[in-house]
Write an enzyme that holds these catalytic residues in place. Structure first.
Site, PDB file in Angstrom:
ATOM      1  N   PRO A 270       0.814  -1.216   0.000  1.00  0.00           N
ATOM      2  CA  PRO A 270       0.000   0.000   0.000  1.00  0.00           C
ATOM      3  C   PRO A 270       0.851   1.270   0.000  1.00  0.00           C
ATOM      4  O   PRO A 270       1.950   1.298   0.576  1.00  0.00           O
ATOM      5  CB  PRO A 270      -0.771  -0.103   1.319  1.00  0.00           C
ATOM      6  N   ARG A 272      -1.038   4.902  -0.679  1.00  0.00           N
ATOM      7  CA  ARG A 272      -2.021   5.896  -0.248  1.00  0.00           C
ATOM      8  C   ARG A 272      -2.525   5.651   1.190  1.00  0.00           C
ATOM      9  O   ARG A 272      -2.605   6.574   1.989  1.00  0.00           O
ATOM     10  CB  ARG A 272      -3.211   5.831  -1.217  1.00  0.00           C
ATOM     11  N   CYS A 338      -2.068  29.174 -15.110  1.00  0.00           N
ATOM     12  CA  CYS A 338      -2.839  29.631 -16.271  1.00  0.00           C
ATOM     13  C   CYS A 338      -3.468  28.444 -16.991  1.00  0.00           C
ATOM     14  O   CYS A 338      -3.058  28.087 -18.113  1.00  0.00           O
ATOM     15  CB  CYS A 338      -1.940  30.427 -17.198  1.00  0.00           C
TER      16      CYS A 338
END
Ligand SMILES: Cc1ncc(COP(=O)(O)O)c(C=O)c1O
Length: 414
Positions: A270, A272, A338
């Protein structure tokens, strides 16, 4: 991990305002206690070996913390392998993954005598064998299987369906056995899979366990001594309060249905799960404007600091550090980049904001800083680790001025 006391926001024992006074925003902060608690719960509930997927947050302080808790490392590049070794992970607790391993990657992994390389294609298997012959070594390998399971997660983080690029199609295993037969410098000791990220549905774990058990038996029946069965990462985390949380106890009870008394070691990889909820991104309000009736709160973190909302439409809760103003206003929170996709969330209700206020973007410990970029020639965020009432800067990026000096203008353009 984060709490409010006397109108101040704290992470562990440290006031966020205090850190924000001495460090320029945007910056990431991680809670050591939260990582420790999460790791301990995961390891004790699943009773399996844990290889931390370094890609989720590859800061060496985080890798070292994981190693001190007993985790190994799952790496996918020379850079990640070097980070793991520099952070003190025992090479025998490192596995090397990756869909596109170059010969350089393979040679480097071989030189470090790691636990195993997980093979993702027939061609890669042949190349590993040839490189091992040249180096006069026998290399331990695993086969990453593509078990053709839909993780019911968003397409961009799905890796286990037949049509995804990852792993070896289980229908091609006969070919693999034939090649292994003649590849005398590789030693097959494991199988693995990883079908994607953010898996919550317990039936999907059941399907993974069932298929991996069948495949492990197939390898054993064909004469291979399988020592490791790696069940992947993908354990789901919640990014919203009051939302579904994966029940590890359920995952464990499904594991037990299939793997009681097996002779091989089970593991997970794992990323996350171990770090996502342990980190926040701290940012300041640059300006506030109204366009077409929409209140834009423009902050100094953007898709260059945290790309998940722009890339995956991922949700992160957003909160001000100072909640004392009871007047609520609706804001669309946007970064300074932008690009129209540089939006963190639309029409959320926050206490009325002023320029310079500090805002936090929550649950950003995984796939945050590691995916940050210098787009628009902006600097990367610093990273800070908090441990009770002390904190330390664990990453200092190049400044934007230093970063732009990395270009070279050829003489002929002078
Ligand atoms: C092979 C492999 N293992 C483990 C992981 C970690 O996944 P997660 O962070 O969802 O646990 C990934 C993520 O992409 C991966 O590709």
């Amino acid at each position: 991990m984060i709490y409010y006391r006397n109108k101040k926001t704290f992470i562990e024992g440290v006031s966020l305002e205090e850190i924000a006074r001495s460090h320029a925003t945007p910056f990431y902060i991680y809670s050591q206690n939260k990582i420790e608690d999460t790791f301990e719960k995961l390891e004790s509930t699943l009773s399996a070996e844990i290889f931390y997927a370094v890609k989720a947050n590859s800061n060496q302080a985080i890798i070292k913390l994981m190693a001190s808790l007993g985790a190994g490392a799952d790496v996918v590049s020379i850079g990640e392998l070097e980070r793991a070794i520099m952070a003190g992970v025992n090479p025998k607790k490192i596995i090397f993954e990756g869909i596109g391993k170059t010969n350089e990657d393979i040679s480097f992994a071989l030189s470090k005598s790691i636990r195993l390389i997980n093979v993702e294609s027939i061609d890669e298997l042949q190349r590993i064998n040839s490189i091992a012959i040249k180096q006069n070594k026998i290399v331990d390998i695993g086969i990453r299987l593509n078990p053709n399971i839909d993780g019911q997660t968003i397409d961009k983080i799905s890796t286990g369906k037949k049509t995804d690029k990852f792993g070896i199609d289980t229908e091609k295993l006969r070919d693999i056995f034939q090649i292994l037969e003649v590849s005398k410098n590789v030693n097959l000791i494991g199988i693995s899979c990883h079908i994607g990220s953010q898996i919550f549905n317990i039936n999907i774990f059941t399907e993974i366990f069932k298929k991996m058990k069948i495949n492990a038996q197939l390898f054993i029946d064909n004469g291979y001594l399988i020592k490791h069965v790696d069940l992947g990462g993908g354990l789901g985390v919640t990014y919203q309060q009051n939302k579904e949380v994966l029940k590890l106890e359920l995952v464990k009870s499904e594991m037990d249905k299939f793997f009681k008394n097996v002779e091989y070691q089970l593991s997970f990889e794992p990323g996350r799960y171990l770090v996502a909820n342990a980190g926040i991104l701290v940012t300041s309000v640059i300006t506030i404007k109204n366009n077409g009736g929409i209140n834009f709160l423009i902050i100094d973190a953007g898709m260059h600091s945290l790309i998940r909302p722009a890339l995956y439409k991922a949700h992160h809760d957003i909160e001000p550090v100072d909640k004392s103003n009871s007047e609520l206003t609706s804001y669309t929170v946007a970064g300074p980049i932008c690009e129209s996709s540089d939006i963190f969330d639309k029409n959320i209700s926050l206490p009325k904001q002023k320029v310079g206020n500090i805002i936090i973007i929550k649950d950003t410990g995984a796939y945050g800083k590691v995916m940050a970029s210098n787009y628009n020639s902006r600097g990367l965020p610093i990273e800070i680790l908090v441990n009770n009432d002390i904190f330390c800067k664990i990453y200092q990026p190049l400044t934007a001025q230093e970063f732009i000096r990395q270009d070279t203008i050829p003489e002929w353009l002078d």
